[in-house]
Design an enzyme around this catalytic site. Structure first.
Site, PDB file in Angstrom:
ATOM      1  N   ASP A 137       0.719  -1.057   0.123  1.00 30.15           N
ATOM      2  CA  ASP A 137       0.120  -0.064   0.129  1.00 30.15           C
ATOM      3  C   ASP A 137       0.985   1.487   0.042  1.00 30.15           C
ATOM      4  O   ASP A 137       2.161   1.235   0.586  1.00 30.15           O
ATOM      5  CB  ASP A 137      -0.942   0.038   1.203  1.00 30.15           C
ATOM      6  CG  ASP A 137      -2.017   0.845   1.068  1.00 30.15           C
ATOM      7  OD1 ASP A 137      -3.253   0.586   0.816  1.00 30.15           O
ATOM      8  OD2 ASP A 137      -2.018   2.026   1.056  1.00 30.15           O
ATOM      9  N   CYS A 177     -19.619   0.904  -2.212  1.00 29.64           N
ATOM     10  CA  CYS A 177     -20.292  -0.276  -3.290  1.00 29.64           C
ATOM     11  C   CYS A 177     -21.875   0.378  -3.893  1.00 29.64           C
ATOM     12  O   CYS A 177     -21.820   0.527  -4.838  1.00 29.64           O
ATOM     13  CB  CYS A 177     -20.337  -1.677  -2.525  1.00 29.64           C
ATOM     14  SG  CYS A 177     -18.557  -2.353  -2.475  1.00 29.64           S
ATOM     15  N   ARG A 179     -16.623   6.112   4.592  1.00 33.53           N
ATOM     16  CA  ARG A 179     -16.431   6.605   3.213  1.00 33.53           C
ATOM     17  C   ARG A 179     -18.002   6.591   2.501  1.00 33.53           C
ATOM     18  O   ARG A 179     -18.755   5.596   2.725  1.00 33.53           O
ATOM     19  CB  ARG A 179     -15.730   5.716   2.134  1.00 33.53           C
ATOM     20  CG  ARG A 179     -14.351   5.820   2.416  1.00 33.53           C
ATOM     21  CD  ARG A 179     -13.588   4.768   1.627  1.00 33.53           C
ATOM     22  NE  ARG A 179     -13.829   3.287   1.994  1.00 33.53           N
ATOM     23  CZ  ARG A 179     -13.473   2.130   1.462  1.00 33.53           C
ATOM     24  NH1 ARG A 179     -12.859   2.239   0.146  1.00 33.53           N
ATOM     25  NH2 ARG A 179     -13.808   0.935   1.868  1.00 33.53           N
TER      26      ARG A 179
END
Length: 460
Positions: free
Chosen positions: A40, A265, A336
């Site tokens: 990452d 999503c 988020r």
């Protein structure tokens, strides 16, 4: 010896690029079977993992402490791996167009460190065509290698459900796809190492990409229907939850419920599909209509909270409201694209002071993204309304009686005295009970019990 055998025999390594709510559990799961490099670009995140802490709460601190994943922010380490899984976020921009910057960046990083004989599998949600038409050219340009000759690609949509301890990587059937039969066979065998539920071989990469975006688009539309029903029934004075419980007794009734639809999503994927459809000259009708309904639900909840406060004779400008839960879903620290923020911003437009209680939310992410600080429940006093926005497990032990102590009261009687009056007479109680406004978005509490205790109660 083929690549799969070399990976199993630990002669070759695999890498996971992007160690968030999706990538980190993938890396930890595979590390139980093979050698894994977890990469990452966020050095702070890598250091947190190295210290044995799981900020996502997806696998737990103990699993992070004991995993053999080689956590790193050094992109050169990717050269040691031959099988790469890219699991970076794909949000949308403010205008709801796809933000593929993380996928592009990951592809450039991987391309610079790609070696011959590698297989690259993308898991990030994209619209059909991104893997082959956008990612492959980047990989080729950065690596100087030729796709199909020097390396191969595939796509396997992530299906991890953050916060869900039942439906995990291991227990959900995994869709896999590859650019040719050889790539597909290897990709399928690698995932079968950890996915106990088995794999489904899609006939092409584009089919696998499309399957991912329609899964969440379908759910989004179904929830939008429930939200629209909630708006209609609210105008009719009918309890939506009671209607759904009655309708749910039919064997083929789909059990969806109204709510706030955010996250990375369901609140995002439909826009990827409709964006590509627009490019092809088709304007979505059902998908975008559903998305608009769901995008507006935070504002709708706030407006109804204000209406209930007016019924309770509250002064709106300068009032105090506490919101329980700010993450995009229950039992998950991820903030988020949370639609709870829409409630907060709308209330602030009315001049309401909003306090937020959430023992699960990631404090740093919340402040960084929205400039919102968290309070402790025991600090809450003199409020005019309570909104339960996210039904975290930790909230389910809260009693209606305990909530009353948080309210600002204009009556001389204590809350216990008011309950006693409400239980014996209707006269004074009708006035006293207007003190307490409870907005129970997901229906955590019993409506009849709340109203009997003197609450002005509202839910979707």
């Amino acid at each position: 010896m083929n690549l799969f055998d070399k990976i199993v025999n630990k002669q070759e390594k695999m890498s996971v690029i992007g160690l968030g709510y999706v990538g980190m559990p993938i890396a930890v799961s595979f590390a139980r079977k093979v050698n894994v490099i977890g990469f990452d670009i966020n050095k702070d995140k890598i250091n947190i993992y190295k210290s044995g802490i799981d900020p996502t709460k997806e696998v737990g601190d103990e699993a992070i402490k004991n995993t053999t994943v080689e956590f790193t922010s050094d992109e050169a380490k990717l050269r040691e791996a031959k099988f790469h899984i890219v699991a970076v976020p794909t949000p949308v921009n403010k205008d709801h167009t796809p933000d593929l910057s993380s996928v592009e960046s990951a592809s450039r990083i991987l391309g610079r460190n790609l070696t011959k004989g590698s297989i690259v599998v993308y898991e990030s949600t994209v619209y059909p065509g991104v893997t082959e038409d956008m990612c492959v050219p980047i990989l080729e340009r950065e690596s100087g290698l030729k796709c199909g000759v020097d390396f191969k690609i595939g796509y396997s949509p992530e299906r991890i459900n953050p916060g869900d301890k039942v439906h995990r990587l291991e227990t959900i059937v995994k869709i896999v796809s590859g650019m040719d039969e050889e790539a597909l066979d290897t990709i399928a065998k690698v995932y079968e190492l950890v996915v106990e539920a088995g794999v489904y071989k899609a006939e092409s990469i584009k089919v696998a990409e499309a399957a991912k975006v329609i899964e969440n688009s379908q759910r989004d539309i179904n929830i939008a229907f429930m939200n629209e029903l909630s708006i209609i029934f609210n105008k009719m004075g009918i309890d939506t939850k009671a209607v759904l419980e009655a309708a749910g007794t039919k064997w083929n009734f789909l059990k969806f419920y109204p709510g706030l639809v955010g996250g990375h999503c369901i609140g995002v994927d439909p826009y990827y599909l409709t964006y590509k459809a627009e490019e092809m000259g088709y304007h979505s009708q059902i998908i975008l209509s559903g998305r608009k309904i769901n995008d507006d639900m935070g504002k709708y909840v706030a407006e109804n909270a204000v209406k209930q406060m007016i019924k309770a004779h509250k002064q709106i400008n300068g009032s105090k409201v506490v919101i329980f839960g700010v993450t995009f879903k229950e039992n998950c620290p991820d903030v988020r694209n949370t639609k709870v923020v829409d409630i907060i911003r709308e209330l602030e437009e009315y001049g309401v002071e909003v306090m937020v209680v959430d023992p699960v939310a990631d404090r740093e992410d919340l402040w960084r993204a929205y400039r919102i600080n968290l309070c402790k429940a025991e600090e809450i006093t003199d409020i005019d309304a309570i909104i339960f926005a996210v039904p975290h497990e930790e909230f389910k032990t809260i009693k209606l009686q305990d909530l009353k102590k948080m309210f600002r009261t204009t009556n001389s009687k204590s809350s216990d005295e008011i309950d006693e009056v409400a239980a014996t007479t209707e006269s004074d109680a009708d006035v006293e009970k207007n003190e307490y406004v409870l907005i129970d978005v997901k229906g955590m509490f019993n409506r009849q019990e709340a109203e009997k205790m003197g609450y002005i109660y509202w839910r979707l």
